[in-house]
Design a protein around this motif. Structure first.
Motif, PDB file in Angstrom:
ATOM      1  N   HIS A   1       0.857  -1.408   0.044  1.00  0.00           N
ATOM      2  CA  HIS A   1      -0.038   0.013   0.098  1.00  0.00           C
ATOM      3  C   HIS A   1       0.837   1.174  -0.254  1.00  0.00           C
ATOM      4  CE1 HIS A   1      -2.252   3.225   2.092  1.00  0.00           C
ATOM      5  NE2 HIS A   1      -2.993   2.773   1.549  1.00  0.00           N
ATOM      6  N   ASP A   2       1.992   1.216   0.888  1.00  0.00           N
ATOM      7  CA  ASP A   2       2.772   2.468   0.930  1.00  0.00           C
ATOM      8  C   ASP A   2       3.439   2.560  -0.502  1.00  0.00           C
ATOM      9  OD1 ASP A   2       2.171   2.858   3.613  1.00  0.00           O
ATOM     10  OD2 ASP A   2       3.808   1.712   4.450  1.00  0.00           O
ATOM     11  N   THR A   3       3.985   1.379  -1.043  1.00  0.00           N
ATOM     12  CA  THR A   3       4.633   1.362  -2.461  1.00  0.00           C
ATOM     13  C   THR A   3       3.658   2.129  -3.320  1.00  0.00           C
ATOM     14  OG1 THR A   3       6.154  -0.368  -1.551  1.00  0.00           O
ATOM     15  CG2 THR A   3       6.017  -0.094  -3.892  1.00  0.00           C
ATOM     16  N   ALA A   4       2.632   1.669  -3.412  1.00  0.00           N
ATOM     17  CA  ALA A   4       1.592   2.040  -4.356  1.00  0.00           C
ATOM     18  C   ALA A   4       1.340   3.534  -4.171  1.00  0.00           C
ATOM     19  CB  ALA A   4       0.280   1.325  -4.303  1.00  0.00           C
ATOM     20  N   GLU A   5       1.335   4.090  -3.111  1.00  0.00           N
ATOM     21  CA  GLU A   5       1.283   5.517  -2.831  1.00  0.00           C
ATOM     22  C   GLU A   5       2.611   6.341  -3.242  1.00  0.00           C
ATOM     23  OE1 GLU A   5       0.754   5.951   1.622  1.00  0.00           O
ATOM     24  OE2 GLU A   5      -1.620   5.814   1.049  1.00  0.00           O
ATOM     25  N   GLN A   6       3.508   5.574  -2.918  1.00  0.00           N
ATOM     26  CA  GLN A   6       5.056   6.162  -3.351  1.00  0.00           C
ATOM     27  C   GLN A   6       5.171   6.101  -4.758  1.00  0.00           C
ATOM     28  OE1 GLN A   6       8.115   4.044  -1.485  1.00  0.00           O
ATOM     29  NE2 GLN A   6       7.391   4.646   0.567  1.00  0.00           N
ATOM     30  N   VAL A   7       4.534   4.969  -5.715  1.00  0.00           N
ATOM     31  CA  VAL A   7       4.709   4.913  -7.138  1.00  0.00           C
ATOM     32  C   VAL A   7       3.708   5.965  -7.626  1.00  0.00           C
ATOM     33  CG1 VAL A   7       3.910   3.514  -9.057  1.00  0.00           C
ATOM     34  CG2 VAL A   7       5.407   2.584  -6.898  1.00  0.00           C
ATOM     35  N   THR A   8       2.683   6.204  -7.026  1.00  0.00           N
ATOM     36  CA  THR A   8       1.517   7.251  -7.469  1.00  0.00           C
ATOM     37  C   THR A   8       2.520   8.523  -7.485  1.00  0.00           C
ATOM     38  OG1 THR A   8      -0.104   5.952  -6.676  1.00  0.00           O
ATOM     39  CG2 THR A   8      -0.697   8.353  -6.838  1.00  0.00           C
ATOM     40  N   ASP A   9       3.021   8.999  -6.229  1.00  0.00           N
ATOM     41  CA  ASP A   9       3.934  10.247  -6.288  1.00  0.00           C
ATOM     42  C   ASP A   9       4.989  10.089  -7.132  1.00  0.00           C
ATOM     43  OD1 ASP A   9       2.058  10.926  -4.302  1.00  0.00           O
ATOM     44  OD2 ASP A   9       3.562  10.208  -2.647  1.00  0.00           O
ATOM     45  N   ALA A  10       5.652   9.385  -7.529  1.00  0.00           N
ATOM     46  CA  ALA A  10       6.756   9.336  -8.306  1.00  0.00           C
ATOM     47  C   ALA A  10       6.191   9.454  -9.663  1.00  0.00           C
ATOM     48  CB  ALA A  10       7.615   7.808  -8.133  1.00  0.00           C
ATOM     49  N   LEU A  11       5.133   8.650 -10.131  1.00  0.00           N
ATOM     50  CA  LEU A  11       4.474   8.769 -11.615  1.00  0.00           C
ATOM     51  C   LEU A  11       4.246  10.309 -11.876  1.00  0.00           C
ATOM     52  CD1 LEU A  11       2.680   5.251 -11.993  1.00  0.00           C
ATOM     53  CD2 LEU A  11       4.892   6.061 -13.087  1.00  0.00           C
ATOM     54  N   GLU A  12       3.594  10.860 -11.010  1.00  0.00           N
ATOM     55  CA  GLU A  12       3.005  12.170 -10.961  1.00  0.00           C
ATOM     56  C   GLU A  12       4.323  13.066 -11.385  1.00  0.00           C
ATOM     57  OE1 GLU A  12      -0.207  15.354  -8.976  1.00  0.00           O
ATOM     58  OE2 GLU A  12       0.600  13.638  -7.852  1.00  0.00           O
ATOM     59  N   LEU A  13       5.188  12.872 -10.272  1.00  0.00           N
ATOM     60  CA  LEU A  13       6.589  13.908 -10.719  1.00  0.00           C
ATOM     61  C   LEU A  13       7.336  13.470 -12.124  1.00  0.00           C
ATOM     62  CD1 LEU A  13       8.217  13.566  -6.949  1.00  0.00           C
ATOM     63  CD2 LEU A  13       7.280  15.424  -8.139  1.00  0.00           C
ATOM     64  N   LEU A  14       7.198  12.278 -12.333  1.00  0.00           N
ATOM     65  CA  LEU A  14       7.634  11.806 -13.756  1.00  0.00           C
ATOM     66  C   LEU A  14       6.872  12.496 -14.952  1.00  0.00           C
ATOM     67  CD1 LEU A  14       9.766  10.032 -15.217  1.00  0.00           C
ATOM     68  CD2 LEU A  14       8.308   8.188 -15.212  1.00  0.00           C
ATOM     69  N   ASN A  15       5.389  12.664 -14.782  1.00  0.00           N
ATOM     70  CA  ASN A  15       4.772  13.250 -15.782  1.00  0.00           C
ATOM     71  C   ASN A  15       5.134  14.618 -15.803  1.00  0.00           C
ATOM     72  OD1 ASN A  15       3.428  10.864 -16.752  1.00  0.00           O
ATOM     73  ND2 ASN A  15       1.505  11.480 -15.685  1.00  0.00           N
ATOM     74  N   LYS A  16       5.559  15.047 -14.636  1.00  0.00           N
ATOM     75  CA  LYS A  16       5.849  16.601 -14.810  1.00  0.00           C
ATOM     76  C   LYS A  16       7.298  16.857 -15.165  1.00  0.00           C
ATOM     77  CE  LYS A  16       3.096  17.830 -10.727  1.00  0.00           C
ATOM     78  NZ  LYS A  16       3.142  18.315  -9.178  1.00  0.00           N
ATOM     79  N   ASP A  17       8.203  15.905 -14.951  1.00  0.00           N
ATOM     80  CA  ASP A  17       9.385  15.998 -15.412  1.00  0.00           C
ATOM     81  C   ASP A  17       9.333  15.810 -17.081  1.00  0.00           C
ATOM     82  OD1 ASP A  17      10.638  16.316 -13.228  1.00  0.00           O
ATOM     83  OD2 ASP A  17      11.101  14.287 -12.580  1.00  0.00           O
ATOM     84  N   ILE A  18       8.554  14.880 -17.538  1.00  0.00           N
ATOM     85  CA  ILE A  18       8.336  14.778 -18.888  1.00  0.00           C
ATOM     86  C   ILE A  18       8.199  15.907 -19.660  1.00  0.00           C
ATOM     87  CG2 ILE A  18       7.226  13.524 -20.849  1.00  0.00           C
ATOM     88  CD1 ILE A  18       7.181  10.905 -18.965  1.00  0.00           C
ATOM     89  N   ALA A  19       7.033  16.529 -19.083  1.00  0.00           N
ATOM     90  CA  ALA A  19       6.657  17.962 -19.769  1.00  0.00           C
ATOM     91  C   ALA A  19       7.677  18.940 -19.930  1.00  0.00           C
ATOM     92  CB  ALA A  19       5.356  18.451 -18.721  1.00  0.00           C
ATOM     93  N   ARG A  20       8.602  18.951 -18.650  1.00  0.00           N
ATOM     94  CA  ARG A  20       9.770  19.779 -18.609  1.00  0.00           C
ATOM     95  C   ARG A  20      10.739  19.638 -19.643  1.00  0.00           C
ATOM     96  NH1 ARG A  20      11.337  18.900 -13.953  1.00  0.00           N
ATOM     97  NH2 ARG A  20      13.184  17.891 -14.237  1.00  0.00           N
ATOM     98  N   HIS A  21      10.859  18.279 -19.622  1.00  0.00           N
ATOM     99  CA  HIS A  21      12.008  17.798 -20.605  1.00  0.00           C
ATOM    100  C   HIS A  21      11.487  18.191 -22.085  1.00  0.00           C
ATOM    101  CE1 HIS A  21      13.635  14.686 -17.498  1.00  0.00           C
ATOM    102  NE2 HIS A  21      14.077  16.097 -17.452  1.00  0.00           N
ATOM    103  N   GLN A  22      10.390  17.890 -22.364  1.00  0.00           N
ATOM    104  CA  GLN A  22       9.789  18.484 -23.738  1.00  0.00           C
ATOM    105  C   GLN A  22      10.253  19.730 -24.115  1.00  0.00           C
ATOM    106  OE1 GLN A  22       5.502  17.518 -23.681  1.00  0.00           O
ATOM    107  NE2 GLN A  22       5.888  15.329 -24.108  1.00  0.00           N
TER     108      GLN A  22
END
Length: 930
Positions: free
Chosen positions: A351-372
């Motif tokens: 459960h904790d890992t799923a929450e962390q993955v959720t946060d990490a994926l959200e940050l990753l999406n933001k990083d992808i947008a920035r990298h574009q």
């Protein structure tokens, strides 16, 4: 919330069949059931084995009980015989024997002679048993052998317990009384006691056991029980002696054994039907326990796994939201999962890992947008970089050209265009081979790259000149690569101008082969060039190596400076060149050292060589005379190389300079490398002897001419080689002196000699010992301390020690030596001056050093009886020594005539082969007299 339902419904739609929870419950239930039933089967099997083992033990006890009954019954019959009133011989002869009492339990009494003949018998009414002749003979033989009554069960045809007792009647006659009783009493008693059946039968081989049954507890019933056992497992009963199993629907146990007589067989049969009921009860209990445990376990598993798997299901349904980037909805779904902070398990971690993955994926999406956005900036930067590279290529100091394999130029940078005279508008037929080629070798750039194309090499490097349009030739280092442009293979060639580098290399090569000061060849180049010249010369032509070394060149530099030293080197090189043939090979091979290879006829004359050794140089208003030492060595073909010739000359130069500088020396065979190599090997052997204790002492007696007895012995060192042979000191002491090993040898000799002297003193032998000390050892800084330590360690009395000082010419500080010798004398030891008369300083040492003995060198003693000059010299030495209060020892006495001459001259002591050669301690004779 409405957007979540389609995903959950879709997920549940895709899950068919059993859920994970159901699968786990089913698997656990099956495993627990298998384990419990397996354990129950094992318990049941072990229980049956325990029952069977109990039956076997019980049958063994029944056998023991029966045998005990037989023994007890036999003893009763023995006691009956003791109380039985024996009739007289007359009554027995008349067969007038009263029958046994009805109450005695005896069926018959038979009186038998000692030889086995029946004399008389008496029977109860209704009985007629009488032993057979075979039974009587067996009984008589047993009584005779064992000297004791004999008891047995005899079935003939009825079964009787029979005893035979030897007795003596009142008349003094020996009789055997046979008392018989029915064996059925034993069978009845056995059944009453144990409740087990007993069957006595004559043979187990017959199919009809009933016919062979002689006696049983219940007649035909017992016989039928035995027959059933034999039919079921007769071989097991007869071979192993026991049986347990089901027969005719009943569980029976049987024990089989033979009577001692060997012709009767017994079987004990017990009813074990109760074991069947016990086994069924045990099996029923095991099954009930297994089923109960399985049900209980599945309930516990259900209650344990249901909550976490429910949480896992919720987390699983949440994961598809992450792929759709619906992170807020995923967090909200995860928040509904109950948690236990203090009892967290793997589901909580998930459960904790799923929450962390959720946060990490959200940050990753933001990083992808920035990298574009950043990528767009980099594309713009790369465009600028391309422009920069084009500018860099055009301004590069290298030639960069792309061309086909035939040399047709596709593109060339500004540097290449400048050298080739081309402009930016390349002609269609422009070919790089026009400028990049080697006219001397007739090689073009395309020719040199043919192998690269044939072998499909990706990269290749070579050197080819660039013939510039202005006529200059430039040395270029090229690096070639195969590239593809629009599916066309091209060659990219990068050229670096190395013209200046080549010129520097040529200069460095010259400096590496020549001496910077004189411009002559250096040592290594001289060796190579000398080898080359010798190879070209004819074999019969004489070749000489002349080595010249300026004497005291380092002092010249110290006095006049290095600039004057360099000027001397140049002028001295010219001095040698002017004297010798111009065709000679001259080199500077050391600091002030020159080497000349001379191949001329005739060779250099002595006048020329002497002229080389003397030179004058003008330094301002001052003229300085310069001397040089010259070594001349002949080159022998097939004997040595130039390098070895130089090595020989260098070694000889060092030795000759130690003797006298400024002269010309000619090398001989003793100066060869082989001779030096032999010395090196001997030095290694000496070092190994020091390390491995292979230096031993010999002793040579010294005779006092007044007492004509041995006064003291001189200790002399010898070396053992690897084969165990002795090497004389003359061979290795010179090498030891050159190698600096004499102090180490001297200390070793001193310690060994003093230990021998200590052994003599402890044994009561009164004798002095003479030990040699060389000048290098005496001048050691710690000599006095080490000598005192050795004397203290060995425990000798110093006044019995004489130290002989040898190699006095090598003493560099006579004042220091005098101080050390005075310290030695203060301890009680005495000093002898060895080899007196050799060298120019012997008389000075007699005057300056505190010596007690003068030891005349054997060169003056060996032929003293034949040479008057030696007699005159020795007489003067003796008189001088006695006048100074010194005692004189003459060494080298080899004949009696020499001893007589020395005795007449009042010599105090003599030493030499006439008295004794040096011998090991085991061969030393201290009783020698002259």
């Amino acid at each position: 919330m409405n957007s979540k339902l389609p995903h959950s419904a879709q997920l549940r739609e895709t899950v068919k069949g059993l859920s994970l929870f159901q699968k786990l419950c089913a698997i656990i239930f099956v495993m627990i059931t298998l384990i419990m039933f397996g354990r129950g089967a094992l318990t049941y099997y072990n229980t049956l084995n325990d029952y069977e083992a109990g039956v076997h033990k019980r049958l063994q006890r029944l056998e023991s009980t029966f045998k005990t009954l037989v023994e007890r019954s036999s003893r009763e019959l023995f006691r009956s015989a003791d109380h039985y009133q024996l009739p007289s011989i007359e009554a027995i002869s008349n067969n007038n024997v009263p029958p046994p009492s009805l109450m005695s339990g005896i069926d018959s009494v038979v009186f038998i002679s000692i030889n086995g003949a029946i004399l008389a018998s008496a029977h109860l009414e209704g009985t007629s048993y009488q032993p057979s002749e075979q039974d009587i003979q067996l009984a008589v033989a047993s009584i005779t052998e064992n000297q004791r009554p004999h008891a047995s069960i005899i079935c003939n045809p009825s079964c009787t317990q029979s005893v035979f007792i030897p007795l003596i009647n009142d008349d003094g006659n020996e009789l055997i009384v046979n008392i018989n009783r029915s064996a059925s009493l034993l069978v009845e008693d056995f059944f009453d006691i144990t409740g087990a059946e007993l069957v006595i039968f004559s043979s187990a081989e017959s199919d009809d056991v009933a016919q062979q049954t002689l006696l049983s507890s219940h007649g035909n019933k017992s016989a039928q029980m035995l027959a059933g056992i034999l039919a079921t497992s007769g071989s097991t009963l007869l071979s192993k002696g026991t049986f347990f199993g089901s027969t005719n629907g009943a569980y029976l146990g049987a024990r089989y054994f033979e009577m001692p007589s060997g012709n009767l067989h017994l079987a004990i049969i017990s009813d074990e039907s109760n074991i069947s009921s016990l086994a069924r009860a045990t099996l029923r209990e095991i099954l009930i326990a297994a089923l109960s445990t399985s049900v209980l376990v599945i309930i516990v598993v259900y209650l344990t796994l249901r909550p976490p798997l429910s949480k896992l299901n919720t987390i699983t349904e949440t994961l598809p939201l992450l792929s759709a980037s619906r992170f807020d909805e995923a967090r909200k779904a995860l928040s509904t999962v109950p948690r236990h902070r203090h009892y967290a398990d793997e589901i909580d971690l998930l459960h904790d890992t799923a929450e962390q993955v959720t946060d990490a994926l959200e940050l990753l999406n933001k990083d992808i947008a920035r990298h574009q956005y950043e990528l767009q900036d980099k594309v713009h930067a790369l465009t600028e970089a391309k422009q920069f590279n084009e500018m860099l290529l055009e301004n590069s100091p290298m030639v960069v050209v792309t061309h086909r394999l035939d040399g047709t130029i596709q593109n060339i940078n500004a540097m290449g265009r400048m050298l080739s005279g081309l402009n930016s508008n390349l002609p269609v037929n422009a070919n790089i081979n026009q400028w990049v080629r080697d006219p001397e070798r007739d090689v073009t750039l395309s020719n040199s790259l043919r192998n690269m194309a044939d072998k499909n090499q990706r990269k290749f490097q070579n050197e080819l000149p660039f013939l510039a349009a202005d006529g200059q030739i430039h040395d270029f280092l090229w690096t070639h690569s195969i590239v593809e442009l629009d599916s066309t293979k091209l060659i990219l060639s990068l050229g670096v101008d190395i013209t200046e580098t080549r010129r520097a290399e040529e200069s460095l090569r010259w400096l590496g082969e020549h001496d910077r000061v004189t411009g002559l060849l250096n040592r290594s180049t001289f060796i190579e060039e000398a080898d080359r010249r010798i190879h070209l010369l004819e074999d019969e032509q004489a070749i000489s190596l002349i080595m010249v070394d300026i004497d005291n060149f380092s002092e010249f530099n110290d006095r006049f400076g290095f600039d004057c030293g360099d000027d001397l080197l140049r002028k001295f090189a010219n001095h040698i060149s002017q004297i010798l043939d111009n065709s000679c090979l001259l080199a500077r091979t050391g600091s002030g050292e020159y080497c000349v290879l001379l191949a001329s006829q005739p060779p250099a004359s002595p006048q020329q060589l002497d002229a080389i050794s003397h030179f004058e140089i003008t330094l301002g208003n001052h003229t300085e005379s310069i001397n040089a030492t010259v070594i001349v060595d002949k080159y022998e073909r097939d004997a040595c190389t130039v390098d070895e010739l130089l090595s020989n000359a260098t070694s000889l130069m060092q030795r000759m300079k130690n003797k006298a500088k400024g002269h010309v020396y000619y090398a001989d065979e003793e100066d060869s490398r082989e001779n030096r190599q032999e010395k090196y090997l001997l030095k290694e052997q000496l070092v190994q002897a020091l390390n491995n204790n292979r230096l031993v002492l010999f002793y040579q007696p010294i005779i006092d001419l007044k007492s004509q007895r041995i006064s003291h012995c001189e200790s002399l060192v010898r070396m053992l080689d690897d084969e165990g042979s002795f090497i004389a000191p003359a061979k290795f002491l010179g090498i030891a002196t050159e190698s600096g090993l004499m102090p180490q040898i001297d200390y070793l000799v001193i310690e060994k000699a003093l230990r021998q002297l200590a052994a003599w003193q402890q044994a009561g032998v009164s004798i002095q010992l003479s030990i040699n000390i060389t000048a290098p050892t005496l001048e050691q800084p710690d000599f006095s301390e080490r000598l005192a330590q050795i004397i203290d360690d060995t425990g000798v009395t110093p006044d019995a020690v004489i130290f002989e000082l040898v190699e006095t010419d090598a003493l560099e500080n006579i004042d220091n030596a005098r101080t050390l010798l005075e310290q030695i004398k203060s301890s009680g030891a005495q000093i002898a001056l060895d080899d007196f008369g050799v060298g120019f300083t012997s008389f000075e040492y007699v005057r300056e050093l505190p010596v007690d003995y003068i030891k005349i060198d054997q060169a003056f003693i060996r032929f003293i009886h034949e040479r008057e000059n030696d007699q005159a010299l020795v007489r003067s030495i003796i008189e001088m020594s006695h006048s100074l209060g010194k005692k004189v020892i003459a060494e080298g006495v080899e004949e009696k005539a020499a001893m007589d001459v020395l005795s007449s001259m009042q010599v105090d002591y003599i030493q030499g082969y006439y008295i004794s050669r040096p011998v090991p301690i085991s061969a030393l004779d201290l009783s020698i007299r002259v």
